[in-house]
Each structure stands twice: as structure tokens, then as C-alpha cells.
Scaffold this active site. Structure first.
Site, PDB file in Angstrom:
ATOM      1  N   ASP A 143       0.774  -0.964   0.008  1.00 35.18           N
ATOM      2  CA  ASP A 143      -0.406  -0.436  -0.044  1.00 35.18           C
ATOM      3  C   ASP A 143       1.255   1.488  -0.267  1.00 35.18           C
ATOM      4  O   ASP A 143       2.173   1.294   0.485  1.00 35.18           O
ATOM      5  CB  ASP A 143      -0.937   0.253   1.388  1.00 35.18           C
ATOM      6  CG  ASP A 143      -2.279   1.035   0.881  1.00 35.18           C
ATOM      7  OD1 ASP A 143      -2.151   1.522  -0.196  1.00 35.18           O
ATOM      8  OD2 ASP A 143      -3.222   1.515   1.839  1.00 35.18           O
ATOM      9  N   ASN A 190      -9.659  -2.848  -7.775  1.00 33.23           N
ATOM     10  CA  ASN A 190      -8.602  -2.589  -8.512  1.00 33.23           C
ATOM     11  C   ASN A 190      -9.738  -2.088 -10.146  1.00 33.23           C
ATOM     12  O   ASN A 190      -9.277  -0.617 -10.632  1.00 33.23           O
ATOM     13  CB  ASN A 190      -7.795  -2.607  -8.283  1.00 33.23           C
ATOM     14  CG  ASN A 190      -6.834  -2.618  -7.160  1.00 33.23           C
ATOM     15  OD1 ASN A 190      -6.385  -2.918  -6.835  1.00 33.23           O
ATOM     16  ND2 ASN A 190      -7.335  -1.025  -5.949  1.00 33.23           N
TER      17      ASN A 190
END
Length: 242
Positions: A21, A69
Site C-alpha cells: 500500500d 482495483n
């Protein structure tokens, strides 16, 4: 788990999972486009894969692209898969050098033919490697994996290969994307975030969680070592009394 040679405080887990991340955040802080953060993140992938292989980790799962995503802007998605193809092409010698076997976790249907072709060719090229297994979670979701496992079970019941009463945890586990891989002992998430984000929901039920404050492009060997030292200090009871 085992202690690394020369550093008894560095306890090496058998299996590690990483939520990579902070690529976009790192780029924003540097005044760059988000994609530059993803490009820089490849260096962290290379470092993590090689260091884990050298330390004796048996399985490493990297959360590369989630099912969620797909909701990102198309330009960013296209650039992400361009980077993935570049990684697969350029890092094959590194995978071979460290005897890393590559596998894919996730749904294949939404992946472009050229991505699937290169992914499958890299998987085939590394299939004989007997070192660490690297699983790239691409178009992956933990809930989706469980749904796919349940669908497979339902199909088996429908054709009479299994009785409903025979369904247990082992039956579900056997139908996950890679049931041969050990469940993660350690889950690492970067950028200071404290969420699982639909990653390996079945497999991380007893994983130790380490949160690194640095964004993924800044993640280096010393941060991995810090995570392993943190892991080595945990007392793992699995619901029992020690």
C-alpha cells in the site's frame, strides 16, 4: 519458523503475505503522477522477493491488483498492467537465479490475452524451481475466492461427487486457488493502514499482522527484517492456552 543465521532475533516465517500500500500516496508526496509510485514500487517487489527467498521463506503472496482495483481510471489500469508485463519480462532471470516458482491467484477472465500469455509463460518457465513460491494476487479478492470455492463445491454436489454433509473446512480449503500453499504466518501492510482489504480472508485467520509506516516504494530489506523481528516476539496460541 526459523531464526536467520547470524541473527537469532530475526525469525523467518514459513509463509508471508504483503499488502503493498501507499504507491499513490508516495507519488503525491513527491509531486509526481500516481503511476510513478507504482513504478518505484517495483524496486520494493524485487527487494522483498529476493530477500524472502534468501532467508528461506517458503511462500510469499503479494497483493498486486484487487478485484476492486478494476474500478480505477482506465488509464491507470492500463499503466499498471504495462508495469506488470515489464516486471514479468525483466525479473524472470532473478526468479530463476533464486529458484522462485511463480503462481497466480485470482480470476483470469478479466485479464487481457497478452497479460495472460506472459503470465502463463513465466509460470511455466519457473515451474521446476524448488525454492520459494511467489504468488501474485492479480484480479484477486478474498470474498471472490471463497465464492469460487463454494461454486466448485456446489458443482461437485450437483454431479454426485460429494454429499452436502461431507462439506467441511478441509473441503473448502481444497478448492481455494492454491490450497498447496501454507496459510500466511505473517501479514505485512505498508503505509500505516490497518485494514485487510479483502485479502486472503480465509487464509489469514490466524496470521500475525505487522503494519509498516513507510509507503511501499520506500519498503526495503531493513523494513522486512523489522517485520520478522516483530513476528518473532509474538506468542502464537491459535485460540489455545499456552
Amino acid at each position: 519458523m526459523s531464526a536467520a543465521a547470524g541473527d537469532p532475533g530475526l525469525v523467518v516465517p514459513r509463509s508471508v503475505a504483503v499488502i503493498m500500500d501507499g504507491n499513490g500516496r508516495w507519488a503525491k508526496q513527491a509531486g509526481l503522477e500516481r503511476i510513478r509510485g507504482h513504478e518505484k514500487g517495483i524496486e520494493a517487489v524485487r527487494t522483498t522477493v529476493t530477500e524472502c527467498a534468501q532467508l528461506g521463506v517458503q511462500a510469499l503472496v503479494l497483493y498486486a491488483f484487487s478485484e476492486e482495483n478494476w474500478q480505477r481510471p482506465q488509464r491507470e489500469i492500463d499503466l499498471l498492467f504495462k508495469l506488470l508485463k515489464r516486471f514479468l519480462a525483466e525479473e524472470l532471470p532473478t526468479l530463476m537465479q533464486h529458484r522462485v516458482r511463480l503462481v497466480h491467484s485470482g480470476r483470469r477472465e478479466r485479464l487481457a490475452p497478452d497479460v495472460l500469455d506472459l503470465l502463463d509463460r513465466t509460470i511455466a518457465a519457473t515451474a521446476g524451481n524448488a525454492g520459494m513460491t511467489l504468488s501474485l494476487a492479480i484480479s484477486y479478492g478474498g470474498r471472490q475466492e471463497i465464492v469460487d470455492a463454494v461454486r466448485a463445491l456446489a458443482a461437485d454436489v450437483q454431479r454426485g461427487a460429494m454429499a452436502p454433509a461431507a462439506i467441511d473446512e478441509a473441503a473448502i480449503h481444497a478448492r481455494l486457488y492454491h490450497p498447496e500453499l501454507p496459510d500466511p504466518d505473517l501479514l505485512i501492510r505498508t503505509a500505516g493502514e490497518r485494514r485487510i482489504s479483502n485479502f486472503l480472508l480465509w487464509q489469514v485467520s490466524y496470521a500475525e499482522i505487522h503494519v509498516a509506516e513507510v509507503c511501499w516504494p520506500e519498503f526495503r530489506a531493513e523494513h522486512l527484517h523489522a517485520a520478522f523481528r516483530d513476528y518473532g516476539r509474538r506468542v502464537r496460541k491459535f485460540g489455545k492456552v499456552t
